[in-house]
Design a protein around this motif. Sequence first.
Motif, short mmCIF file in Angstrom:
data_model
loop_
_atom_site.label_atom_id
_atom_site.label_comp_id
_atom_site.label_asym_id
_atom_site.label_seq_id
_atom_site.Cartn_x
_atom_site.Cartn_y
_atom_site.Cartn_z
N LEU A 44 10.46 7.21 0.57
CA LEU A 44 9.27 6.93 0.00
C LEU A 44 8.54 5.20 0.96
CD1 LEU A 44 7.74 7.34 -2.69
CD2 LEU A 44 9.20 6.02 -4.12
N ASN A 45 7.33 5.76 1.21
CA ASN A 45 6.49 4.24 1.07
C ASN A 45 5.29 4.72 0.16
OD1 ASN A 45 4.76 2.90 3.03
ND2 ASN A 45 4.32 4.06 4.61
N ASN A 46 5.60 3.21 -0.70
CA ASN A 46 4.74 2.51 -1.92
C ASN A 46 4.94 3.86 -2.10
OD1 ASN A 46 4.04 0.09 -0.56
ND2 ASN A 46 2.50 1.00 0.78
N ALA A 82 -2.36 10.13 -2.92
CA ALA A 82 -1.46 9.11 -3.47
C ALA A 82 -2.83 8.45 -3.18
CB ALA A 82 -0.74 8.71 -2.18
N THR A 83 -4.40 8.33 -2.96
CA THR A 83 -5.39 7.38 -2.86
C THR A 83 -6.37 7.44 -4.67
OG1 THR A 83 -6.76 9.46 -2.13
CG2 THR A 83 -5.79 8.35 -0.26
#
Length: 540
Positions: A317-319, A341-342
Amino acid sequence: MYTFKKLHPARLLPVILLAIFAGSCIENDLPYPWVQPNVTVFEVERTDTDGHELLTSATVIDSVDRTITLHLSEWANIEAVRVTEFELSEGSVLIAPESLPSSIDLSQPFAMTLGLYDRTFEWTIRATQEIERYFTIGSQISTSVIDPENHTVKALVPTGQPLDAIQVRTIKLGGNSAVMTPDLAGKTVDFTQPVKVKVTEFGESAEWTISVGQTDVSVDIESIDAWTKVAWVYVNAESGKENGVEYRLASEEEWTAAPDDWMTVSGGSITACLRHLQPMTEYVVRAFSGEDHTAELSFTTESEVQLPNSDFTQWWLNNKVWNPWPKNGESFWDTGNRGAATLGQSNTIPLENSASATEYQGAVLQTKFIGVGVFGKLAAGNLFAGSYVRTEGTNGVLAFGREFSRRPTRLKARLKYATAPISNVSTSNPNLSHMKGKPDTCIVWCALADWNEPFEIRTSPSNRQLFDRTDPHVIAYGEMTSGDSIEDFVDVVINFDYVATDRVPAYILLTASASKYGDYFTGGQGAVLTILSYELLYDY
């Protein structure tokens, strides 16, 4: 009759007056914006007067290559394709030709020039059309060589077969509506000299020349295509005799005859699909026709390869972005999570499994509305072999495909699916509007292709580019879809449908989505496709 979108003079007048006023005050040296004129709608006649389908698949408009591609059936007249609807992006104009003819000759690519502001762009309309042609005769060796460009047919028979008494079994040299004069089918014909026939279609006639020769060779192996657990053997033999293929391990002496259901016979042409072979192993093969045998030929099978992380145990998980590969590791799979995710959260996430060493096994693909009100759009959960390149606005640009050179026969996917009513439909594709309220459909598709680089996918309506299974670089393709829920995990087997057995792929494309039309932002909120694993199969 076709429609053509123009800017109405009444809408143009205020713009002209404003430009005149501004020009009297200051010098305008600002450049025009860089906007490409695009074709947004291109439709042609779909059926003839007898109801025959004239297209085999949907028309493809590619705004990057600036091409329009049609796939015509045998019933279509490629020299007179009737245009029924033609629209351009707002402000764009057709410069050359000044107007699009209602009927276009697409036996050659048709060029046109579009303009917007002070710039011009070249577009091309092209068509593909596969015409099935054949010529079979008694005692024929191999298949006939048919040259549509030069209108010639050549066939072979054994030396002992008199040329003045050749039985013509079947013949077809044109499309489905073509008429041949004289009709040779079912007749005994003298071929001591070439025979000429006239083929008439759509009011045009062409003269064909048919020649039959003799050969001393009664059987030979034309080629062998060795895969991992399968080998394709192409044989030319005398039709009407007992023909077949035998094979053995190079290290053994005993021959095994290929069963009849492994062979496809067309006249004197035989294709044998040898199965259940061992990977990376040398074999010997020979063919026979009656009492005659070919020379023995050897081949070696390829290795068996599986795709990395195909049980989806590796995630990090990256952010807010879930990634289907280990942290600091190499990626093979990717998702649209960076785009989702934006405006919200990842909609493709790992499936938790306490029995796994990583506590994950599988991928959960969720279709969700990402954002708030008009500031958002539907995002279909997806998982693909390749990489997410960038986000343009709220649209994704993806690189589909990973390097791969093996030729599997099937893909086994272990999955389950929960459908949902389609809640959002495309605003850029009105053909999908009727789907609202119907059950959403999941899709898993796979392809092998020989591009020089991964295939770029763009979802933006202004420059959309999607995968086309009829692309000439595509060697094999297979898919599964389901509009029904699959409550428990099941194994789904997808066959690869090959266009040729001798072409070696450079890339494998494997994509799954909880919503089949997610590329058009069409799907049902709450649809979930869960994939536990993939496995490539190499046998039949």
